[in-house]
Enzyme design. Structure first.
Site, PDB file in Angstrom:
ATOM      1  N   GLY A 116      -7.273  -7.376   0.831  1.00 43.97           N
ATOM      2  CA  GLY A 116      -7.530  -8.105   2.067  1.00 43.97           C
ATOM      3  C   GLY A 116      -6.907  -9.487   2.062  1.00 43.97           C
ATOM      4  O   GLY A 116      -5.734  -9.653   1.713  1.00 43.97           O
TER       5      GLY A 116
ATOM      6  N   LYS B 161     -16.790 -16.034   6.040  1.00 46.47           N
ATOM      7  CA  LYS B 161     -18.180 -15.703   6.365  1.00 46.47           C
ATOM      8  C   LYS B 161     -19.024 -15.439   5.130  1.00 46.47           C
ATOM      9  O   LYS B 161     -18.741 -14.537   4.343  1.00 46.47           O
ATOM     10  CB  LYS B 161     -18.209 -14.477   7.295  1.00 46.47           C
ATOM     11  CG  LYS B 161     -17.835 -14.839   8.726  1.00 46.47           C
ATOM     12  CD  LYS B 161     -17.588 -13.632   9.573  1.00 46.47           C
ATOM     13  CE  LYS B 161     -18.873 -13.026  10.090  1.00 46.47           C
ATOM     14  NZ  LYS B 161     -18.581 -11.754  10.811  1.00 46.47           N
TER      15      LYS B 161
ATOM     16  N   GLY C 146     -12.322  -4.359   1.539  1.00 45.41           N
ATOM     17  CA  GLY C 146     -13.705  -3.906   1.711  1.00 45.41           C
ATOM     18  C   GLY C 146     -14.129  -2.950   0.614  1.00 45.41           C
ATOM     19  O   GLY C 146     -15.255  -3.009   0.112  1.00 45.41           O
TER      20      GLY C 146
ATOM     21  N   ARG D  72       0.823  -1.215   0.000  1.00 44.67           N
ATOM     22  CA  ARG D  72       0.000   0.000   0.000  1.00 44.67           C
ATOM     23  C   ARG D  72       0.857   1.266   0.000  1.00 44.67           C
ATOM     24  O   ARG D  72       0.477   2.272  -0.591  1.00 44.67           O
ATOM     25  CB  ARG D  72      -0.937   0.007   1.210  1.00 44.67           C
ATOM     26  CG  ARG D  72      -2.196  -0.807   0.961  1.00 44.67           C
ATOM     27  CD  ARG D  72      -3.088  -0.810   2.178  1.00 44.67           C
ATOM     28  NE  ARG D  72      -4.428  -1.266   1.864  1.00 44.67           N
ATOM     29  CZ  ARG D  72      -5.324  -1.613   2.778  1.00 44.67           C
ATOM     30  NH1 ARG D  72      -5.007  -1.558   4.061  1.00 44.67           N
ATOM     31  NH2 ARG D  72      -6.526  -2.001   2.425  1.00 44.67           N
TER      32      ARG D  72
HETATM   33  C1  3PG Z   1      -8.391  -1.686   5.369  1.00 38.62           C
HETATM   34  O1  3PG Z   1      -7.292  -2.076   5.729  1.00 38.62           O
HETATM   35  O2  3PG Z   1      -9.354  -2.457   5.212  1.00 38.62           O
HETATM   36  C2  3PG Z   1      -8.565  -0.226   5.064  1.00 38.62           C
HETATM   37  O3  3PG Z   1      -7.388   0.474   5.293  1.00 38.62           O
HETATM   38  C3  3PG Z   1      -9.702   0.334   5.863  1.00 38.62           C
HETATM   39  O4  3PG Z   1      -9.464   0.102   7.209  1.00 38.62           O
HETATM   40  P1  3PG Z   1     -10.683  -0.193   8.185  1.00 38.62           P
HETATM   41  O5  3PG Z   1     -11.282  -1.503   7.754  1.00 38.62           O
HETATM   42  O6  3PG Z   1     -10.117  -0.215   9.567  1.00 38.62           O
HETATM   43  O7  3PG Z   1     -11.664   0.945   7.995  1.00 38.62           O
END
Ligand code: 3PG
Ligand code: MG
Length: 402
Positions: free
Chosen positions: A357, A204, A381, A34
């Site tokens: 993720g 999930k 997300g 990132r």
């Molecule tokens: C992540 O790592 O999913 C993003 O940086 C957003 O972070 P958060 O899920 O804590 O809002």
């Protein structure tokens, strides 16, 4: 969306909202992707004569007020150090977010210099549901700069002060990372080359129902694996033993399966499994050669027949989106399915997109070559919510609703 590259930034101070929320282990950054992904925009702004103030969040600090959160951390210090290393120039870390330290640094910076604000989530207002509370922080952030550039794709789904409210107070534009991510995701939602195959895994099923709902009518095939598959198998009347299962989602899953059948989307579920009697790295793996799992056993990976079935379903794909690991890849004995799926996707000639993720973590864990996929998203997300067809607050604020 206006592009940051089109802003006239010479002599200006630019606030860049980046997503530098990197995984850490014992104080060491385990994946700096990132940070690297944020470099092109920062470098471009610096090269064109801007002073750059970077704003980012890190983890989810706890505490009722600023002092408690700042005391508990995490500080962006290791990220500032890594950013400096990658940029090859000093990065001044403010000791606060939008207080005295940030103000003095921003005011005295010269063109070509970079500063990083402390973890914006030390400010409870950042994540407040109250527009007025967020607005007060946004005003302090906006006061630090002349222009705003939104480049934190991974946080675009958050209606947070630095993501959603601050760009409204300054002339704003989207950074290169955000534009690249949106360009790819848009290809998945508007006339993807067919067959369009979506691979979903992860623990999930509740996290993925919305995206499945939106993909029905868009994707041609849905390959479902990972922990979420057991609720699908249960909905179809299979025995799942002690596998992870969301009883309260059975109704929804049944509806999704019916909608998929109606919409002509083929749903492919595991036909065999690798099971164990407990969730542990040293548990004894055992292949169950059919879709049913005996009592006392839990599925921890797809079996070899499923890996082959998925590979056959991917072989002719022209577009692939993958989100969520098919097995517990962190345990070597249960990583074969995830590797097989990752390799089958990487063999596809067409657009292959890996959601961020856990799937990005799996790709890293498996040491896949960096060019194995067309695009690995920096947002887990965020990319999922985009494909759910939802408006991402950060994109809306930058002038793009989709
Ligand atoms: C992540 O790592 O999913 C993003 O940086 C957003 O972070 P958060 O899920 O804590 O809002
Ligand atoms: Mg997250």
């Amino acid at each position: 969306m206006r592009r940051a590259e089109d802003l006239d930034v010479r002599g200006q101070t630019v606030l860049v909202r980046a997503d530098l929320n990197v995984p850490m282990d014992n104080g060491a950054i385990t994946d700096d992707r990132r940070i690297r992904a944020s470099l092109p925009t920062i470098r471009d702004l610096l090269a064109r004569g801007a002073a750059v103030v970077v704003c980012a969040h890190f983890g989810r600090p706890k505490g009722d007020d600023y002092a408690a959160r700042a005391a508990g951390g995490p500080s962006l210090r290791p990220v500032a150090d890594r950013l400096a290393e990658l940029l090859g120039q000093p990065v001044t870390l403010a000791s606060d977010v939008a207080g005295e330290s940030a103000r003095v640094i921003a005011e005295t910076m010269a063109a070509g210099e970079v500063a990083l604000l402390e973890n914006v989530r030390f400010e409870p207002a950042e994540t407040s549901k109250d527009d007025g509370v967020r607005g007060e922080l946004a005003a302090r952030l906006a006061a630090l700069a002349d222009l705003y550039v939104g480049d934190g794709f991974g946080a675009m789904h958050r209606m947070h002060a630095s993501v959603y409210d601050t760009p409204r107070l300054l002339p704003h534009a989207a950074g290169q990372l955000v534009l690249a991510e949106v360009t790819v995701l848009r290809q998945l939602t508007t006339s993807p080359a067919r067959p369009y195959v979506v691979v979903l895994g992860g623990a999930k099923v509740s996290d993925k129902l919305a995206v499945i709902g939106n993909l029905v009518g868009k994707a041609d095939r849905l390959l479902i694996a990972g922990g979420m598959a057991y609720t699908f198998l249960a909905a179809k009347g299979h025995r799942i033993g002690d596998s992870i299962f969301q009883a309260d989602q059975l109704g929804q899953v049944t509806t999704v399966l019916a909608d998929a059948a109606k919409g002509g989307v083929e749903v492919v579920l595991p036909v065999d499994h690798v099971v164990a009697d407990r969730f542990a790295a040293d548990a004894q793996p055992e292949v169950v050669p059919g879709p049913d799992i005996p009592d006392g056993k839990m599925g921890l990976d797809i079996g070899p027949a499923t890996s082959e079935l998925f590979a056959r379903n991917l072989a002719d794909a022209k577009t692939v989106f993958w989100n969520g690991p098919p097995g517990v890849f962190e345990f070597p004995a249960f990583a074969a399915g995830t590797r097989a799926v990752a390799e089958a996707i990487s063999a596809v000639t067409g657009l292959t997109v890996v959601g961020g993720g856990d799937s990005a973590a799996a790709v890293r864990h498996l040491n896949m070559p960096p060019d194995a996929f067309s695009h690995i998203s920096t947002g887990g997300g965020a990319s999922l919510e985009y494909l759910e067809g939802r408006e991402l607050p950060g994109l809306v604020a930058l002038g793009d609703a989709t």
